[in-house]
Design an enzyme around this catalytic site. Structure first.
Site, PDB file in Angstrom:
ATOM      1  CG  HIS A 306      -1.673   0.740   1.050  1.00  0.00           C
ATOM      2  ND1 HIS A 306      -1.733   2.654   1.544  1.00  0.00           N
ATOM      3  CD2 HIS A 306      -3.076   0.544   0.997  1.00  0.00           C
ATOM      4  CE1 HIS A 306      -3.019   2.923   0.737  1.00  0.00           C
ATOM      5  NE2 HIS A 306      -4.303   2.278   1.105  1.00  0.00           N
ATOM      6  CG  ASP A 364      -7.979  -1.856  -2.830  1.00  0.00           C
ATOM      7  OD1 ASP A 364      -8.599  -1.008  -2.344  1.00  0.00           O
ATOM      8  OD2 ASP A 364      -6.781  -1.057  -2.867  1.00  0.00           O
TER       9      ASP A 364
END
Length: 438
Positions: A306, A364
């Site tokens: 991330h 995600d």
């Protein structure tokens, strides 16, 4: 807030700037006087080292893997509460009492219906329109349907607009989905929870009863909670920037949806599913793992690591648990993409390369798998992200409007174009462009 000073020398002129420290996280140097004192701007492409506002809503510590909504850890909110509780928290700054929660939930549920003319509004779109294009239009159109709550100077109208956005966005999102597949719109039901209502509006049909599965409803609710806000990201900053001009709240949220549509922002879970499709089979995972490790190969594993979280994404652990609960509940055993995802997850979690670089599966990765298992097509993933993030945008917009220091956003630039030059008549110009027309 404690205060000390920073000193900077520009063009042999030394000036003093205030340094402010927040409750948590890095301090900030106040540079408002820098241009006046030195005729110099700061240069920060992407604003990655610039604090654009003061906020009390959401805090992120990417190094430690911390995400707080008004001081409460995201894992506690997702596991112990529900989405509407987080909505109340983000909107008012405190968790609701039992009666406040009952009243807030009732208020939201009673406002989930949209103006009946919206059904005709949808028929202006092609059936194959991307749902995000439809959502941008619908959010902007809300100011035409609900123009009695667009006076941003009226505190009561601001709150009415906030309630309408939280309550009606799931209805519009479900309508966008139903329209795309050619099915009849389904009205919300006041007796269902927020997440259950959304699933009902998406997947029920008039010819048979739709039974709410509590495991799936809870999973949907967690997805909403985990995506409710994420500090000053691109779409939230867009909402604030548009709002700083005095635009109505519906236009501001529509701008946020448009920004979220960008693949670098809200399309990560959709990109993750497309990556799994590209891998194609469990047997090809080692090949793509090797490519991901090769610096000269443009291939990148989507859904791992991330930009903000240098450690583990605090939302990923809850999303991982939720994902596996959904897969178990649905007993999905013959879906090739889900098989690839599970095998890829196991490989990455046990690979020294990924462990060393802290490239863990992020929110995600798991949300994309979960949404596919729930029955949503990939083009709806970003719509669901926008649905969840609506409360964050609304809360951030409301905070900005009520900030006495608020002013219209006006970023500056480092100009590197031509200096002033004389106009040349068209018959004396020499082409310097390689433009082609068809």
């Amino acid at each position: 807030m404690s205060e000390n000073k920073a000193h900077i020398t520009v063009n042999n002129k030394k000036i003093e700037l205030s340094v402010r420290k927040g409750t948590l996280g890095p301090g900030v140097i106040e540079i408002a006087s820098l241009y006046k004192e030195t005729d110099t701007f700061t240069y920060d492409p992407g604003f990655t080292s610039t604090a654009s506002c003061e906020s009390k809503i959401t805090y992120i510590d990417g190094d430690k893997g911390i995400l707080l909504y008004c001081g409460y850890p995201i894992d506690q909110l997702a596991e112990k509460g529900d989405f509407l509780e987080s909505c109340y928290l983000l909107l008012y700054g405190e968790l609701p009492t039992k009666q406040e929660k009952i009243d807030f939930d009732r208020c939201i549920m009673q406002h989930m219906m949209v103006h009946e003319q919206f059904t005709r509004f949808f028929h202006g779109f092609r059936r194959d329109s991307h749902p995000m294009a439809v959502m941008v239009a619908c959010l902007g159109a809300m100011s035409a349907f609900y123009h009695d709550s667009i006076d941003i100077k009226d505190a009561q109208q601001r709150m009415i607009a906030a309630i309408r956005l939280i309550s009606k966005v799931p209805t519009l999102a479900a309508m966008a989905y139903k329209y795309s597949i050619g099915q009849a719109f389904v009205y919300p039901r006041n007796d269902l929870s927020y997440a259950a209502n959304f699933l009902h509006m998406c997947f029920s049909v008039p010819c048979e009863e739709y039974k709410i599965n509590p495991v799936l409803s809870r999973a949907m609710d967690r997805i909403f909670t985990l995506h409710a806000d994420h500090e000053q990201n691109a779409s939230t900053s867009t909402v604030r920037l548009v709002g700083s001009s005095g635009a109505n709240p519906f236009a501001c949220i529509a701008a946020g949806v448009a920004c979220l549509w960008g693949p670098a922002h809200g399309g990560a879970n959709e990109a993750c599913l497309k990556m799994l499709q590209k891998i194609g089979s469990v047997e090809r995972i080692p090949e793509f793992i090797a490519r991901a490790k090769d610096k000269n190969d443009p291939f990148r594993l989507m859904g791992f690591g991330h930009r903000v979280y240098k450690n583990y994404d605090p939302r990923a652990k809850i999303m991982q648990q939720t994902c596996h609960e959904v897969l178990k509940e649905l007993n999905i055993q013959d879906d090739p993409l889900l098989d690839i995802a599970i095998a890829l997850e196991n490989t990455a979690l046990n690979d020294e390369y990924f462990i060393e670089k802290k490239l863990y599966p992020n929110v995600d990765f798991y949300s994309g798998i979960t949404l596919k298992a729930l029955g949503f097509p990939t083009e709806m993933f970003t719509v669901l992200f926008a649905l969840a993030r609506s409360i964050g945008w609304v809360a951030q917009w409301k905070e900005m409007i009520e900030d006495p220091a608020q002013k219209i956003g006006r970023p500056r630039q480092l100009y590197t174009g031509y200096a002033a030059r004389e106009y040349v008549s068209i018959d004396k110009r020499i082409s310097k462009n390689k433009m082609t027309t068809q």
